[in-house]
Design a protein around this motif. Structure first.
Motif, PDB file in Angstrom:
ATOM      1  N   GLU A 233       9.002 -39.149  -1.211  1.00  0.00           N
ATOM      2  CA  GLU A 233       9.427 -38.445  -0.001  1.00  0.00           C
ATOM      3  C   GLU A 233      10.395 -37.298  -0.279  1.00  0.00           C
ATOM      4  O   GLU A 233      10.683 -36.495   0.610  1.00  0.00           O
ATOM      5  CB  GLU A 233      10.063 -39.417   1.003  1.00  0.00           C
ATOM      6  N   ARG A 239       6.845 -32.795   1.054  1.00  0.00           N
ATOM      7  CA  ARG A 239       7.529 -32.513   2.331  1.00  0.00           C
ATOM      8  C   ARG A 239       6.854 -31.347   3.051  1.00  0.00           C
ATOM      9  O   ARG A 239       6.640 -31.391   4.268  1.00  0.00           O
ATOM     10  CB  ARG A 239       9.004 -32.188   2.074  1.00  0.00           C
ATOM     11  N   GLU A 353      11.617 -27.058   6.081  1.00  0.00           N
ATOM     12  CA  GLU A 353      11.588 -28.027   4.984  1.00  0.00           C
ATOM     13  C   GLU A 353      12.305 -27.496   3.753  1.00  0.00           C
ATOM     14  O   GLU A 353      12.989 -28.253   3.053  1.00  0.00           O
ATOM     15  CB  GLU A 353      10.144 -28.401   4.645  1.00  0.00           C
ATOM     16  N   SER A 357      15.703 -29.172   2.254  1.00  0.00           N
ATOM     17  CA  SER A 357      15.750 -29.599   0.855  1.00  0.00           C
ATOM     18  C   SER A 357      16.924 -28.965   0.119  1.00  0.00           C
ATOM     19  O   SER A 357      17.552 -29.606  -0.741  1.00  0.00           O
ATOM     20  CB  SER A 357      14.429 -29.247   0.156  1.00  0.00           C
TER      21      SER A 357
END
Length: 384
Positions: A233, A239, A353, A357
């Motif tokens: 994940e 992602r 995303e 991150s």
């Protein structure tokens, strides 16, 4: 950093809460509205986009032009709600009134039937309203803020259309055609292909049909190491893939040279590593800027395939869930092609995303600390 949306296609509007945005980020409200306008554009859009304004109302988390670190609350009003007030009202209907605009004929390709089975809805409008692509307006608003955060870190993201209805654009470096892409009605770098795409959309509309296509998003300026190889994940490509597939009508995703990689020998697809005074870099970018679930520092290239919109003005066969008799599916207002608009949505979800991150890696509550951490890491990587 995370977000959640709520609201229906013909309800009062769409609500968004974004949590985890660092404090001290200057918000350009006009830029948010430009992003919303980009989503409304594109050749082949339906009449709904002539009704909506998609004005973003900030209701929390931003004060005097800056983020405070508190959850950001946004609201996007549905102007079309005025025509659906009784249909979508939250209060109970009077006992003698039947539900208006009840939907009992599920449309192939939509969530109607499966959603009705799962949640026990006899009126499939309770599924249609939330599963509508109208929800993507909220995600573009989220992406607009994520893109402003990324810009502070030197990260840029854009998208373009590679094909519509089987009409393929010439394979070029899209970074060299940004202006052409942004002015194109189909967001395509190839002007000749753009004309053919528009003619194909016109023909599909005349036939009561719809068209899909291929979209590519490109992220530049990202430092190496964003993401992780340690858990599925936390991998950056997993992602991003999850995010883009969650967008309505997306059916396939690839990175770098995508599905073509499966047809070639390993010696022709791996990106050889070189080094100079700026640090490590790759000779090529066949893998799309991600190795082992982490960014390499090369541009991230993500391709997404969008199926044709399933709402057709020449509807397909379905079954009425009350009578079990065959009928043609119910018609709702739709676009002939939404690929150009979808490319803006893909930009937004990829931007979020990537930003999330980065924050997971550098974890910071203020923008200044985040920028300092990223700058220090860049120097560490250069000298590695």
């Amino acid at each position: 950093m995370r977000y959640m949306t709520a609201g229906e296609s013909h309800g009062k509007g769409l609500s968004v809460i974004i949590e985890g945005v660092p404090s001290g980020l200057t918000i350009d409200f006009e830029q948010i509205q430009r992003e919303m306008k980009r989503r409304q554009g594109g050749y082949g859009r339906g009449r709904r986009m002539q009704i909506e304004q998609d004005a973003v109302d900030v209701r929390g988390g931003i004060r005097h032009g800056y983020t405070t670190g508190a959850p950001i609350s946004l609201f996007i009003e549905n102007k079309d709600h005025t025509h659906w007030t009784q249909v979508m009202q939250a209060e109970p209907l009077e006992e003698e009134l039947e539900r208006p605009r009840t939907l009992t004929r599920p449309r192939p390709g939509h969530a109607d039937l499966v959603g009705g089975l799962k949640y026990g809805h006899r009126d499939l409008r309770d599924v249609l309203e939330r599963s509508s692509a109208r929800e993507t307006a909220a995600r573009v608003a989220v992406g607009a803020i994520a893109k402003q955060l990324l810009a502070q870190l030197g990260v840029d993201i854009f998208s373009h259309v590679r094909s519509i209805g089987g009409v393929d654009a010439a394979r070029v470096n899209p970074m060299e055609y940004r202006e052409t892409i942004e002015t194109s009605l189909v967001r395509c770098a190839d002007e000749v292909a753009s004309e053919k795409m528009m003619r194909a959309i016109d023909q599909a509309k005349q036939d009561g049909d719809t068209l899909g296509g291929e979209i590519e998003a490109v992220v530049t300026g990202l430092v190496p190491g964003i993401g992780s190889f340690t858990q599925n994940e936390t991998k950056l490509d997993s992602r991003i893939a999850r995010a883009v597939i969650s967008v309505n009508a997306m059916k396939a995703v690839g990175f770098g040279d995508g599905f073509d990689l499966a047809r070639r020998k390993g010696s022709t697809v791996q990106d050889e590593i070189l080094h100079d005074e700026t640090g490590y870099y790759r000779k090529t970018n066949h893998l799309g800027g991600i190795e082992g679930g982490m960014s390499t520092g090369m541009p991230i290239r993500v391709q997404v395939a969008m199926k044709p919109i399933p709402t057709l003005y020449r509807p397909l066969q379905s079954v009425d869930i009350e009578t079990k008799e065959p009928f043609v599916a119910q018609i709702e207002r739709s676009d002939a092609c939404a690929v150009p608009a979808a490319s803006v949505v893909i930009e937004a979800v990829v931007a979020f995303e990537v930003a999330a991150s980065i924050l997971e890696m550098f974890g910071s509550s203020t923008l200044d600390r985040l920028k300092d951490s990223v700058a220090a890491y860049k120097e560490e990587v250069r000298l590695f």
